[in-house]
Scaffold this active site. Structure first.
Site, PDB file in Angstrom:
ATOM      1  N   GLU A  19       0.865  -1.190   0.000  1.00 14.55           N
ATOM      2  CA  GLU A  19       0.000   0.000   0.000  1.00 14.55           C
ATOM      3  C   GLU A  19       0.895   1.231   0.000  1.00 14.55           C
ATOM      4  O   GLU A  19       1.873   1.301   0.758  1.00 14.55           O
ATOM      5  CB  GLU A  19      -0.889   0.012   1.262  1.00 14.55           C
ATOM      6  CG  GLU A  19      -1.714   1.297   1.391  1.00 14.55           C
ATOM      7  CD  GLU A  19      -2.682   1.291   2.572  1.00 14.55           C
ATOM      8  OE1 GLU A  19      -2.680   0.330   3.362  1.00 14.55           O
ATOM      9  OE2 GLU A  19      -3.432   2.288   2.699  1.00 14.55           O
TER      10      GLU A  19
ATOM     11  N   ASN B   3      -4.627   5.068  -1.958  1.00 12.36           N
ATOM     12  CA  ASN B   3      -5.793   5.540  -1.197  1.00 12.36           C
ATOM     13  C   ASN B   3      -6.546   6.612  -1.972  1.00 12.36           C
ATOM     14  O   ASN B   3      -5.935   7.472  -2.605  1.00 12.36           O
ATOM     15  CB  ASN B   3      -5.330   6.105   0.146  1.00 12.36           C
ATOM     16  CG  ASN B   3      -4.914   5.005   1.096  1.00 12.36           C
ATOM     17  OD1 ASN B   3      -5.750   4.274   1.616  1.00 12.36           O
ATOM     18  ND2 ASN B   3      -3.619   4.846   1.293  1.00 12.36           N
TER      19      ASN B   3
ATOM     20  N   GLU C 277      -8.066   1.974  -2.927  1.00 12.28           N
ATOM     21  CA  GLU C 277      -8.721   1.729  -1.631  1.00 12.28           C
ATOM     22  C   GLU C 277      -9.697   2.862  -1.338  1.00 12.28           C
ATOM     23  O   GLU C 277      -9.306   4.026  -1.292  1.00 12.28           O
ATOM     24  CB  GLU C 277      -7.669   1.688  -0.505  1.00 12.28           C
ATOM     25  CG  GLU C 277      -6.632   0.609  -0.710  1.00 12.28           C
ATOM     26  CD  GLU C 277      -5.794   0.360   0.537  1.00 12.28           C
ATOM     27  OE1 GLU C 277      -6.041   0.996   1.582  1.00 12.28           O
ATOM     28  OE2 GLU C 277      -4.887  -0.481   0.449  1.00 12.28           O
TER      29      GLU C 277
ATOM     30  N   ASP D  34     -11.759  -0.115   2.284  1.00  8.97           N
ATOM     31  CA  ASP D  34     -10.752   0.114   3.317  1.00  8.97           C
ATOM     32  C   ASP D  34     -11.432   0.325   4.670  1.00  8.97           C
ATOM     33  O   ASP D  34     -12.593   0.748   4.731  1.00  8.97           O
ATOM     34  CB  ASP D  34      -9.968   1.383   2.926  1.00  8.97           C
ATOM     35  CG  ASP D  34      -8.636   1.499   3.640  1.00  8.97           C
ATOM     36  OD1 ASP D  34      -8.280   0.588   4.399  1.00  8.97           O
ATOM     37  OD2 ASP D  34      -7.949   2.519   3.421  1.00  8.97           O
TER      38      ASP D  34
ATOM     39  N   GLU E  11      -5.668  -5.683   8.321  1.00  8.50           N
ATOM     40  CA  GLU E  11      -4.667  -4.645   8.559  1.00  8.50           C
ATOM     41  C   GLU E  11      -4.248  -4.640  10.012  1.00  8.50           C
ATOM     42  O   GLU E  11      -4.990  -5.093  10.873  1.00  8.50           O
ATOM     43  CB  GLU E  11      -5.283  -3.268   8.314  1.00  8.50           C
ATOM     44  CG  GLU E  11      -5.578  -2.933   6.907  1.00  8.50           C
ATOM     45  CD  GLU E  11      -5.916  -1.448   6.803  1.00  8.50           C
ATOM     46  OE1 GLU E  11      -4.987  -0.668   6.562  1.00  8.50           O
ATOM     47  OE2 GLU E  11      -7.092  -1.069   6.972  1.00  8.50           O
TER      48      GLU E  11
HETATM   49  P1  C2E Z   1      -5.047   3.627   6.223  1.00 12.24           P
HETATM   50  O1  C2E Z   1      -5.294   3.692   4.758  1.00 12.24           O
HETATM   51  O2  C2E Z   1      -5.947   2.778   7.029  1.00 12.24           O
HETATM   52  O3  C2E Z   1      -3.545   3.186   6.352  1.00 12.24           O
HETATM   53  C1  C2E Z   1      -3.066   2.297   7.280  1.00 12.24           C
HETATM   54  C2  C2E Z   1      -2.458   3.009   8.434  1.00 12.24           C
HETATM   55  O4  C2E Z   1      -2.181   2.062   9.453  1.00 12.24           O
HETATM   56  C3  C2E Z   1      -1.114   3.650   8.090  1.00 12.24           C
HETATM   57  O5  C2E Z   1      -1.019   4.829   8.847  1.00 12.24           O
HETATM   58  C4  C2E Z   1      -0.121   2.635   8.595  1.00 12.24           C
HETATM   59  O6  C2E Z   1       1.132   3.201   8.900  1.00 12.24           O
HETATM   60  C5  C2E Z   1      -0.826   2.123   9.827  1.00 12.24           C
HETATM   61  N1  C2E Z   1      -0.417   0.773  10.191  1.00 12.24           N
HETATM   62  C6  C2E Z   1      -0.006  -0.196   9.360  1.00 12.24           C
HETATM   63  N2  C2E Z   1       0.280  -1.320  10.034  1.00 12.24           N
HETATM   64  C7  C2E Z   1       0.007  -1.089  11.319  1.00 12.24           C
HETATM   65  C8  C2E Z   1       0.090  -1.882  12.528  1.00 12.24           C
HETATM   66  O7  C2E Z   1       0.472  -3.037  12.537  1.00 12.24           O
HETATM   67  N3  C2E Z   1      -0.309  -1.294  13.678  1.00 12.24           N
HETATM   68  C9  C2E Z   1      -0.733  -0.015  13.721  1.00 12.24           C
HETATM   69  N4  C2E Z   1      -1.092   0.492  14.903  1.00 12.24           N
HETATM   70  N5  C2E Z   1      -0.826   0.778  12.618  1.00 12.24           N
HETATM   71  C10 C2E Z   1      -0.464   0.234  11.430  1.00 12.24           C
HETATM   72  P2  C2E Z   1      -0.552   6.182   8.201  1.00 12.24           P
HETATM   73  O8  C2E Z   1       0.463   5.940   7.147  1.00 12.24           O
HETATM   74  O9  C2E Z   1      -0.229   7.082   9.348  1.00 12.24           O
HETATM   75  O10 C2E Z   1      -1.850   6.681   7.472  1.00 12.24           O
HETATM   76  C11 C2E Z   1      -2.994   7.039   8.159  1.00 12.24           C
HETATM   77  C12 C2E Z   1      -4.132   7.240   7.224  1.00 12.24           C
HETATM   78  O11 C2E Z   1      -3.916   8.382   6.383  1.00 12.24           O
HETATM   79  C13 C2E Z   1      -4.319   6.081   6.249  1.00 12.24           C
HETATM   80  O12 C2E Z   1      -5.045   5.084   6.873  1.00 12.24           O
HETATM   81  C14 C2E Z   1      -5.065   6.747   5.118  1.00 12.24           C
HETATM   82  O13 C2E Z   1      -6.423   6.824   5.388  1.00 12.24           O
HETATM   83  C15 C2E Z   1      -4.489   8.132   5.137  1.00 12.24           C
HETATM   84  N6  C2E Z   1      -3.489   8.229   4.056  1.00 12.24           N
HETATM   85  C16 C2E Z   1      -2.172   7.917   4.083  1.00 12.24           C
HETATM   86  N7  C2E Z   1      -1.600   8.179   2.896  1.00 12.24           N
HETATM   87  C17 C2E Z   1      -2.570   8.665   2.083  1.00 12.24           C
HETATM   88  C18 C2E Z   1      -2.612   9.139   0.724  1.00 12.24           C
HETATM   89  O14 C2E Z   1      -1.620   9.140  -0.020  1.00 12.24           O
HETATM   90  N8  C2E Z   1      -3.837   9.576   0.269  1.00 12.24           N
HETATM   91  C19 C2E Z   1      -4.947   9.564   1.054  1.00 12.24           C
HETATM   92  N9  C2E Z   1      -6.084   9.990   0.521  1.00 12.24           N
HETATM   93  N10 C2E Z   1      -4.943   9.138   2.314  1.00 12.24           N
HETATM   94  C20 C2E Z   1      -3.775   8.697   2.821  1.00 12.24           C
HETATM   95 CA    CA Z   2      -7.088   1.080   6.406  1.00 15.48          CA
HETATM   96 CA    CA Z   3      -5.719   2.511   3.083  1.00 15.41          CA
END
Ligand code: C2E
Ligand code: CA
Ligand code: CA
Length: 437
Positions: free
Chosen positions: A208, A267, A299, A329, A386
Site C-alpha cells: 500500500e 488511497n 482503496e 478500506d 490490517e
Molecule cells: P489507512 O489507509 O488505514 O492506512 C493504514 C495506516 O495504518 C497507516 O497509517 C499505517 O502506517 C498504519 N499501520 C499499518 N500497520 C500497522 C500496525 O500493525 N499497527 C498499527 N497500529 N498501525 C499500522 P498512516 O500511514 O499514518 O496513514 C494514516 C491514514 O492516512 C491512512 O489510513 C489513510 O487513510 C491516510 N493516508 C495515508 N496516505 C494517504 C494518501 O496518499 N492519500 C490519502 N487519501 N490518504 C492517505
Molecule cells: Ca485502512
Molecule cells: Ca488505506
C-alpha cells in the site's frame, strides 16, 4: 427583519440584539449555541426541497418551544442556526449536557419521521460572561461555530463547548493548508510502501502506498495530522495525484530495468467524489507510464461508500472498466454495513486494525473477524487484515482463512529504497507478481 422561511430574526438583527444583551449582562451569563443538521443534504436529495424546507421550520419549532431562557435566535444560512440563551445557575458543563440531551431527543423525533435519514444535530456552545462580555457578538458566534465544527468531526458527541485550544487548532490548520503548495513544489511529500503478505506462503504479494511529509528540517508530519485539514481545503486531490504519479513512476522504472514488481494500492480520498476527475487522471497515468492495469489497485474507505453510495458506485465502476481492482478500506471502523458488502462490487475487503486492538485476541473479536472473513469468501471477495502486529494474530488469521495480511509484524511502511530491497529479497526465485499479465 425576519428570515422568510423560518420567521426567525435575520442574522444581522440577531447580532445587534446580542450586543445589546451583553451590555446589560450583569452577573448572568449567555450561552450561544450554533447548530448544524448533519446529513440534511440527504433530506433534500431524497425527499425534495419542499420537505427540506418543512424540516427546517420544524427544527425552529423545537429549538424555540418551551424555551423561556431564549433571548434571540436566527438562521445564519441553509441549515445553520444560532440561539442566545440566559444560562441561569447552570455550570458550563451542565448546560452542555442539557443541550446534548435535547439534541438526542430531537434526533429521535426527526429520525422517526424521516426514515433512514441518519439526521444528527451538531452544536457548538460559547459562553459570554462578565470576564469576556466585551467580546463582540460576531466573535462569540464564531467561537460557537468553531466548537460546532469540532462536534461535527466527532462520531459520538454532537455537542461541544468552545475552548481556547480550538483557536490553536485553527491556527495550525491555516499554517498547514497555506504551506501545502510549497510543500508539493519542494517535493517534501514522500511515498512509503507497506508490504502485504500472502497468508498461505508468507510471501510478499503487494503493498500500500502511504504518504509521508518530511519538512526541510527533517521532521515528519504524519497523515492523521494533516490529511483532515487538506481534505477540508480540497488540497488532498493534489497530494493524492502526487502519490499516484510517484507510484506509477516507481513501477514503470522497475519494469523498465527488468526488476520484479508487485501490485500497489492507492488511497482515494472522499474529496475525489465531488468532481470525479480522478478517473481521467488515472487513465492518463496508465497512458503515460504504460504499466499493466493489474499493478494498481484503489482503496476506498467504508465511510465513502456509506456517505455517497451512488457516486462511490460510479467510481468503482469506472475503475473496474479500466481494469483495476478496488478494495473497501477500514471495514469495521465505523458503522459497518454487512448489507453494503453484499451490494457493492468490490474485490477486496480490508478489515480495520480495530479488530486486532489487543495483542491477545478477545473471543468476541475472534468471532466477528471469522464471520466477516467467512462471509467475504462466500461473496468471492478477497479478505485482508490490517494492523497485524503479533505472531499470535497472524497465526489466528491464517487459521480462519484470511488471505492477505498487512501490519508491523511483517513491516512498517518503508521508504522506496528499502521497499526495493524488500522486493528483491522476498521474490528471489519467484516470477514477477502480475507483471506483464
Ligand atoms: P489507512 O489507509 O488505514 O492506512 C493504514 C495506516 O495504518 C497507516 O497509517 C499505517 O502506517 C498504519 N499501520 C499499518 N500497520 C500497522 C500496525 O500493525 N499497527 C498499527 N497500529 N498501525 C499500522 P498512516 O500511514 O499514518 O496513514 C494514516 C491514514 O492516512 C491512512 O489510513 C489513510 O487513510 C491516510 N493516508 C495515508 N496516505 C494517504 C494518501 O496518499 N492519500 C490519502 N487519501 N490518504 C492517505
Ligand atoms: Ca485502512
Ligand atoms: Ca488505506
Amino acid at each position: 427583519m425576519k428570515d422568510a422561511l423560518t420567521g426567525l430574526d435575520r442574522y444581522e438583527v440577531f447580532l445587534e440584539k446580542l450586543e445589546r444583551e451583553c451590555e446589560t449582562l450583569g452577573d448572568d451569563r449567555i450561552a450561544i449555541t450554533y447548530t448544524d443538521i448533519k446529513h440534511f443534504k440527504y433530506i433534500n436529495d431524497t425527499y425534495g426541497y419542499q420537505v427540506g424546507d418543512a424540516l427546517l421550520k420544524e427544527f425552529v419549532e423545537v429549538i424555540t418551544r418551551n424555551n423561556e431562557t431564549l433571548l434571540c435566535a436566527a438562521r445564519v444560512y441553509s441549515d445553520n442556526f444560532v440561539t442566545a440563551n440566559r444560562m441561569g445557575d447552570y455550570t458550563d458543563q451542565e448546560y452542555r449536557d442539557i443541550i446534548f440531551r435535547l439534541n438526542q431527543e430531537w434526533e429521535a423525533e426527526f429520525r422517526e419521521k424521516y426514515l433512514n435519514s441518519r439526521l444528527q444535530f451538531c452544536t457548538g456552545i460559547s459562553i459570554i460572561d462578565k470576564g469576556n462580555r466585551n467580546l463582540d457578538a460576531e466573535t462569540a458566534v464564531s467561537n460557537a461555530n468553531l466548537a460546532r465544527k469540532v462536534a461535527k468531526e466527532l462520531e459520538n458527541d454532537c455537542c461541544v463547548l468552545f475552548n481556547r485550544g480550538m483557536m490553536e487548532g485553527i491556527k495550525r490548520e491555516v499554517e498547514i493548508t497555506s504551506y501545502i503548495p510549497k510543500a508539493i513544489a519542494n517535493q517534501e511529500f514522500k511515498v512509503y510502501y507497506q508490504p502485504k503478505i500472502e497468508t498461505d506462503t508468507l510471501r510478499l504479494m503487494g503493498a500500500e502506498a502511504l504518504v509521508r511529509w518530511q519538512k526541510p528540517d527533517g521532521t515528519f508530519v504524519y497523515p492523521d495530522e494533516f490529511i483532515p485539514f487538506i481534505e477540508r481545503s480540497g488540497q488532498i486531490v493534489d497530494v493524492d495525484y502526487y502519490v499516484y504519479r510517484q507510484t506509477f513512476q516507481f513501477l514503470a522504472d522497475r519494469l523498465k530495468a527488468g526488476k520484479k514488481v508487485v501490485p500497489i494500492s492507492l488511497n482515494v480520498s472522499r474529496v475525489h467524489l465531488n468532481k470525479m476527475q480522478i478517473l481521467e487522471y488515472v487513465r492518463d497515468l496508465f497512458e503515460e507510464f504504460k504499466i499493466p492495469f493489474q499493478l494498481i489497485e484503489f482503496e476506498l474507505t467504508e465511510s465513502i461508500y456509506l456517505d455517497n453510495t451512488e457516486k462511490a458506485l460510479e467510481l468503482v465502476d469506472g475503475l473496474h472498466k479500466m481494469g483495476t481492482k478496488v478494495s473497501m478500506d477500514d471495514f469495521g471502523s465505523g458503522y459497518s454495513s454487512l448489507n453494503l458488502l453484499s451490494r457493492l462490487p468490490i474485490d477486496i475487503i480490508k478489515l480495520d486494525k480495530v479488530f486486532l486492538k489487543d495483542d491477545h485476541l478477545q473471543e468476541s473479536d475472534k468471532i466477528i473477524i471469522s464471520c466477516v472473513i467467512d462471509m467475504a469468501k462466500r461473496l468471492q471477495i478477497t479478505s485482508l487484515c490490517e494492523g497485524v502486529e503479533t505472531k499470535e494474530q497472524s497465526g489466528y488469521l491464517s487459521q480462519i482463512g484470511c488471505e492477505i495480511q498487512q501490519g508491523y509484524y511483517f513491516s512498517r511502511p518503508i521508504p522506496q529504497e528499502e521497499f526495493e530491497r524488500f522486493i528483491d529479497e522476498n521474490l528471489q526465485e519467484r516470477e514477477t507478481v502480475c507483471a506483464g499479465q
